[in-house]
Scaffold this motif. Structure first.
Motif, PDB file in Angstrom:
ATOM      1  N   UNK A  25     -15.835  18.260  -2.308  1.00  0.00           N
ATOM      2  CA  UNK A  25     -14.641  18.629  -1.719  1.00  0.00           C
ATOM      3  C   UNK A  25     -13.951  17.619  -0.849  1.00  0.00           C
ATOM      4  N   UNK A  26     -15.016  16.655  -0.331  1.00  0.00           N
ATOM      5  CA  UNK A  26     -14.513  15.399   0.616  1.00  0.00           C
ATOM      6  C   UNK A  26     -14.364  14.150  -0.264  1.00  0.00           C
ATOM      7  N   UNK A  27     -13.936  14.530  -1.574  1.00  0.00           N
ATOM      8  CA  UNK A  27     -13.930  13.470  -2.656  1.00  0.00           C
ATOM      9  C   UNK A  27     -14.897  12.248  -2.549  1.00  0.00           C
ATOM     10  N   UNK A  28     -15.894  12.299  -1.941  1.00  0.00           N
ATOM     11  CA  UNK A  28     -17.102  11.363  -2.055  1.00  0.00           C
ATOM     12  C   UNK A  28     -17.534  11.331  -3.461  1.00  0.00           C
ATOM     13  N   UNK A  29     -17.670  12.311  -4.300  1.00  0.00           N
ATOM     14  CA  UNK A  29     -17.842  12.492  -5.621  1.00  0.00           C
ATOM     15  C   UNK A  29     -16.821  12.702  -6.398  1.00  0.00           C
TER      16      UNK A  29
END
Length: 328
Positions: free
Chosen positions: A291-295
């Motif tokens: 959701x936060x774009x880390x993956x």
């Protein structure tokens, strides 16, 4: 109504099955019994383990596998109509379930609680492959900041997640993949420090030692000669998580088996060795990272129930990057 399902009607002679090894059968469904519910399939997963588990099964058998769908009729209050359900109920366009664990992994049908994310992720980064990557890497490799981590089949769902988690942990990450396009994906999009096309590298050990002085953690998805070369680079007190051995799934007899150096821990595993609470915690953490774009997640969506065998074969051949799912 008639439920369509795939069966494996002939043994796979080689690593790659043939389309003719599969057949479609019709299964008549009249009405639900108490405790049952009917799921309309939305996506079906293709995964390497389907090839591995086929080696010793007597044919014909129903093709097993993960799928995600929507409950359209229910006589089970725990699975109401419109609930989204992930299950290991195989390659079928509808599934009649009762909430009990499946015969292979012992997993009960569950709501992936995917929210606004693509439903297909429940079969990839937020499903069994994600759980496998997160728990296998975290619990067996136990990465530390500064560790050198090597991942084989690094552009696949499991490998790509392992590499991204390793980067978040402050590790130096090396990935091996099967094409230049995949190598560029690992470097340019996922931020791997180094990536190699194993089909073009003549000396695996020399390639690794040209960029690092050894490997602390190896997440092994392939086995065979590639792993044999990587094992030669393990540091003292290194850790190896053996997730899969796709290079040997066709019962090959000419594979070079890895020699394990002294003082290196090697552990094979299955995601089922962790209980559901641990698996659910893994999904929740992965969901937050997505959701936060880390993956980053990469999918290849094939359209149509009739394309399942072709999609499975293409996945095994390495034609696509990321998670291969079939939209029903």
């Amino acid at each position: 109504m008639i439920i369509k399902k795939y069966v494996v009607k002939k043994p796979f002679k080689d690593f790659l099955p043939e389309p003719g090894d599969f057949g479609v059968k019709n299964e008549k469904f009249d009405k639900l019994k108490h405790g049952e519910f009917l799921v309309k399939t939305e996506y079906i997963s293709t995964d390497p383990y389907l090839r591995s588990f086929a080696n010793k099964r007597a044919v014909p058998y129903d093709q097993f596998g993960f799928q995600v769908g929507t409950v359209i009729e229910s006589l089970n209050p725990k699975y109401p109509v419109n609930m989204t359900v992930v299950s290991h109920s195989g390659w079928r366009d509808y599934a009649v379930l009762n909430g009990r664990p499946d015969d292979i992994f012992g997993i009960k049908p569950y709501d992936p609680q995917i929210g606004k994310l693509p439903l297909s992720l429940a079969l990839g980064a937020l499903g069994m492959p994600g759980i496998t990557a997160y728990l296998g890497f975290s619990e067996i490799c136990r990465p530390r900041a500064g560790d050198v981590v090597c991942v084989s089949s690094a552009a696949g769902t499991v490998g790509s997640i392992v590499g991204q988690i390793a980067k978040m942990k402050g590790c130096i990450v090396i990935g091996f993949a099967g094409s230049q396009e995949k190598v560029q994906f690992l470097r340019d999009e996922l931020g791997f420090d180094h990536a190699f096309n194993y089909k073009e590298v003549k000396d695996i050990k020399a390639a690794i030692l040209s960029v690092v002085n050894g490997i602390d953690c190896y997440f092994d998805n392939v086995g065979g000669e590639l792993s044999a070369g990587i094992m030669q680079c393990m540091k003292r007190i290194g850790r190896v998580a053996v997730c899969g051995s796709i290079s040997t799934y066709g019962n090959a007899t000419d594979q070079k088996m890895p020699t394990v150096p002294n003082n290196v821990k090697v552990q094979s595993f299955s995601f089922t060795q962790w209980d559901w609470e641990q698996q659910k915690a893994a999904i929740d953490q992965l969901k937050q990272w997505v959701q936060i774009g880390s993956i980053q997640t990469k999918e290849f969506v094939v359209q149509g129930f009739d394309q399942l065998p072709a999609a499975f074969i293409a996945m095994l051949r390495g034609d696509m990057m990321g998670k291969v799912v079939v939209k029903i």
